[in-house]
Motif scaffolding. Structure first.
Motif, PDB file in Angstrom:
ATOM      1  N   MET A   1       0.904  -0.956  -0.256  1.00 56.33           N
ATOM      2  CA  MET A   1      -0.397   0.315   0.072  1.00 56.33           C
ATOM      3  C   MET A   1       0.718   1.008   0.039  1.00 56.33           C
ATOM      4  O   MET A   1       0.087   2.399  -0.820  1.00 56.33           O
ATOM      5  CB  MET A   1      -1.043  -0.275   0.998  1.00 56.33           C
ATOM      6  CG  MET A   1      -2.021   0.910   1.517  1.00 56.33           C
ATOM      7  SD  MET A   1      -2.805   1.507   0.215  1.00 56.33           S
ATOM      8  CE  MET A   1      -4.318   0.097   0.403  1.00 56.33           C
ATOM      9  N   LYS A   2       2.260   0.876   0.630  1.00 56.40           N
ATOM     10  CA  LYS A   2       3.045   2.569   1.143  1.00 56.40           C
ATOM     11  C   LYS A   2       3.743   2.435  -0.629  1.00 56.40           C
ATOM     12  O   LYS A   2       3.575   3.693  -1.370  1.00 56.40           O
ATOM     13  CB  LYS A   2       3.769   2.201   2.042  1.00 56.40           C
ATOM     14  CG  LYS A   2       5.342   3.049   1.161  1.00 56.40           C
ATOM     15  CD  LYS A   2       6.161   3.034   2.983  1.00 56.40           C
ATOM     16  CE  LYS A   2       7.246   4.491   3.169  1.00 56.40           C
ATOM     17  NZ  LYS A   2       8.409   4.014   3.690  1.00 56.40           N
ATOM     18  N   ASP A   3       3.953   1.538  -1.256  1.00 51.63           N
ATOM     19  CA  ASP A   3       4.376   2.027  -2.706  1.00 51.63           C
ATOM     20  C   ASP A   3       3.357   2.449  -3.969  1.00 51.63           C
ATOM     21  O   ASP A   3       3.580   3.083  -4.108  1.00 51.63           O
ATOM     22  CB  ASP A   3       5.044   0.393  -3.313  1.00 51.63           C
ATOM     23  CG  ASP A   3       5.981  -0.634  -2.685  1.00 51.63           C
ATOM     24  OD1 ASP A   3       6.738   0.614  -1.752  1.00 51.63           O
ATOM     25  OD2 ASP A   3       6.408  -1.543  -2.620  1.00 51.63           O
ATOM     26  N   THR A   4       1.993   1.791  -3.631  1.00 46.91           N
ATOM     27  CA  THR A   4       1.256   2.710  -3.841  1.00 46.91           C
ATOM     28  C   THR A   4       1.112   4.188  -4.042  1.00 46.91           C
ATOM     29  O   THR A   4       1.024   4.932  -5.203  1.00 46.91           O
ATOM     30  CB  THR A   4      -0.794   1.929  -4.153  1.00 46.91           C
ATOM     31  OG1 THR A   4       0.264  -0.005  -3.856  1.00 46.91           O
ATOM     32  CG2 THR A   4      -1.723   2.895  -4.492  1.00 46.91           C
ATOM     33  N   LEU A   5       1.100   4.979  -2.432  1.00 50.85           N
ATOM     34  CA  LEU A   5       0.604   5.926  -2.008  1.00 50.85           C
ATOM     35  C   LEU A   5       2.277   6.625  -3.135  1.00 50.85           C
ATOM     36  O   LEU A   5       1.963   7.910  -3.827  1.00 50.85           O
ATOM     37  CB  LEU A   5       0.847   5.858  -0.988  1.00 50.85           C
ATOM     38  CG  LEU A   5       0.536   7.542   0.025  1.00 50.85           C
ATOM     39  CD1 LEU A   5      -0.742   7.850  -1.343  1.00 50.85           C
ATOM     40  CD2 LEU A   5       0.061   7.293   0.965  1.00 50.85           C
ATOM     41  N   VAL A   6       3.692   6.551  -3.007  1.00 51.14           N
ATOM     42  CA  VAL A   6       4.286   6.467  -3.486  1.00 51.14           C
ATOM     43  C   VAL A   6       4.752   6.979  -5.280  1.00 51.14           C
ATOM     44  O   VAL A   6       4.767   7.792  -5.655  1.00 51.14           O
ATOM     45  CB  VAL A   6       6.227   5.972  -2.448  1.00 51.14           C
ATOM     46  CG1 VAL A   6       7.102   6.615  -3.762  1.00 51.14           C
ATOM     47  CG2 VAL A   6       6.435   6.104  -1.863  1.00 51.14           C
ATOM     48  N   SER A   7       4.038   5.520  -6.092  1.00 46.51           N
ATOM     49  CA  SER A   7       4.259   6.126  -7.393  1.00 46.51           C
ATOM     50  C   SER A   7       2.882   7.300  -7.789  1.00 46.51           C
ATOM     51  O   SER A   7       2.959   7.486  -8.477  1.00 46.51           O
ATOM     52  CB  SER A   7       4.046   4.614  -7.910  1.00 46.51           C
ATOM     53  OG  SER A   7       2.639   4.050  -7.702  1.00 46.51           O
ATOM     54  N   LEU A   8       1.668   6.841  -6.795  1.00 47.45           N
ATOM     55  CA  LEU A   8       1.043   7.656  -7.264  1.00 47.45           C
ATOM     56  C   LEU A   8       1.090   9.073  -6.929  1.00 47.45           C
ATOM     57  O   LEU A   8       0.916  10.291  -7.876  1.00 47.45           O
ATOM     58  CB  LEU A   8      -0.201   7.525  -6.327  1.00 47.45           C
ATOM     59  CG  LEU A   8      -2.015   7.945  -6.535  1.00 47.45           C
ATOM     60  CD1 LEU A   8      -1.948   7.326  -8.074  1.00 47.45           C
ATOM     61  CD2 LEU A   8      -2.791   7.247  -5.937  1.00 47.45           C
TER      62      LEU A   8
ATOM     63  N   GLY B   1       8.992  11.081  -1.205  1.00 50.30           N
ATOM     64  CA  GLY B   1      10.004   9.927  -0.691  1.00 50.30           C
ATOM     65  C   GLY B   1       9.948   9.029   0.111  1.00 50.30           C
ATOM     66  O   GLY B   1      10.795   8.468   0.746  1.00 50.30           O
ATOM     67  N   GLY B   2       8.916   8.454   0.035  1.00 51.45           N
ATOM     68  CA  GLY B   2       8.418   7.347   0.676  1.00 51.45           C
ATOM     69  C   GLY B   2       8.901   7.744   2.683  1.00 51.45           C
ATOM     70  O   GLY B   2       8.914   6.653   3.421  1.00 51.45           O
ATOM     71  N   GLU B   3       8.928   8.880   2.907  1.00 48.59           N
ATOM     72  CA  GLU B   3       9.251   8.796   4.604  1.00 48.59           C
ATOM     73  C   GLU B   3       7.754   8.970   5.080  1.00 48.59           C
ATOM     74  O   GLU B   3       7.448  10.132   5.713  1.00 48.59           O
ATOM     75  CB  GLU B   3       9.880  10.230   4.876  1.00 48.59           C
ATOM     76  CG  GLU B   3      11.271  10.994   4.236  1.00 48.59           C
ATOM     77  CD  GLU B   3      11.670  11.798   3.542  1.00 48.59           C
ATOM     78  OE1 GLU B   3      12.525  12.404   4.538  1.00 48.59           O
ATOM     79  OE2 GLU B   3      11.223  12.866   3.333  1.00 48.59           O
ATOM     80  N   PHE B   4       7.174   7.713   5.214  1.00 50.49           N
ATOM     81  CA  PHE B   4       6.204   7.999   6.335  1.00 50.49           C
ATOM     82  C   PHE B   4       5.766   5.930   6.565  1.00 50.49           C
ATOM     83  O   PHE B   4       6.532   5.515   5.780  1.00 50.49           O
ATOM     84  CB  PHE B   4       4.654   8.162   5.349  1.00 50.49           C
ATOM     85  CG  PHE B   4       4.161   8.114   4.701  1.00 50.49           C
ATOM     86  CD1 PHE B   4       4.062   6.460   3.765  1.00 50.49           C
ATOM     87  CD2 PHE B   4       4.914   8.143   2.739  1.00 50.49           C
ATOM     88  CE1 PHE B   4       3.173   5.987   3.230  1.00 50.49           C
ATOM     89  CE2 PHE B   4       4.510   8.012   1.252  1.00 50.49           C
ATOM     90  CZ  PHE B   4       3.902   6.548   1.838  1.00 50.49           C
ATOM     91  N   SER B   5       4.421   6.006   7.510  1.00 50.85           N
ATOM     92  CA  SER B   5       4.536   4.581   7.267  1.00 50.85           C
ATOM     93  C   SER B   5       2.886   4.473   7.412  1.00 50.85           C
ATOM     94  O   SER B   5       2.149   5.599   7.778  1.00 50.85           O
ATOM     95  CB  SER B   5       5.017   3.332   8.174  1.00 50.85           C
ATOM     96  OG  SER B   5       4.703   4.783   9.319  1.00 50.85           O
ATOM     97  N   ILE B   6       2.146   3.248   6.827  1.00 54.90           N
ATOM     98  CA  ILE B   6       0.861   2.853   6.937  1.00 54.90           C
ATOM     99  C   ILE B   6      -0.135   2.466   8.108  1.00 54.90           C
ATOM    100  O   ILE B   6       1.402   1.802   8.995  1.00 54.90           O
ATOM    101  CB  ILE B   6       0.112   2.025   5.842  1.00 54.90           C
ATOM    102  CG1 ILE B   6       1.031   2.676   4.459  1.00 54.90           C
ATOM    103  CG2 ILE B   6      -1.659   2.317   6.091  1.00 54.90           C
ATOM    104  CD1 ILE B   6       0.171   3.920   4.214  1.00 54.90           C
ATOM    105  N   GLY B   7      -0.131   2.893   9.200  1.00 57.86           N
ATOM    106  CA  GLY B   7      -1.144   3.544  10.248  1.00 57.86           C
ATOM    107  C   GLY B   7      -1.644   1.938  10.258  1.00 57.86           C
ATOM    108  O   GLY B   7      -1.731   1.583   8.677  1.00 57.86           O
TER     109      GLY B   7
END
Ligand SMILES: [Zn+2]
Length: 111
Positions: A1-8, A42-48
């Motif tokens: 899910m995180k990758d989806t958000l980064v590429s989106l 930059g992917g500086e987050f995590s999905i809670g």
């Protein structure tokens, strides 16, 4: 899910929503303003963890409606002391994705 958000977010880098800035502050006193684009791409987050919450939109006849919210937890390394600066992204994962998927009609005007 995180990758989806980064590429989106990379794909929609011109989206006005991504030009918003968030002010974050480290416990050492360093603070900075960073755009949503920088944080998300930059992917500086995590999905809670998914949580249920009462919907703020109460429709007639419905006493309470629960909706599912997934928080985005920001984690960015402080350039001064090297500690992680953690903050909560102001929007849920669901809201962020739907904003990224929608193309604002007048994006040229603000360019
Ligand atoms: Zn610091």
């Amino acid at each position: 899910m995180k990758d989806t958000l980064v590429s989106l977010s990379k794909k929609n880098r011109d989206n006005i929503f991504l030009k918003n800035k968030l002010k974050i502050r480290c416990k050492c006193g360093h603070s900075e303003k960073i755009t949503y684009y920088e944080l998300l791409s930059g992917g500086e987050f995590s999905i809670g963890e998914n949580t249920q919450t009462i919907s703020p939109f109460i429709s007639e006849g419905v006493i309470e409606e629960t909706i599912s919210i997934t928080p985005i937890n920001l984690a960015r390394k402080c350039p001064v002391c090297g500690e992680d600066i953690t903050a909560m992204f102001p929007l849920s994962l669901q809201d962020t994705i739907s904003l990224l998927m929608s193309q604002p009609p007048d994006s040229q005007m603000y360019g």
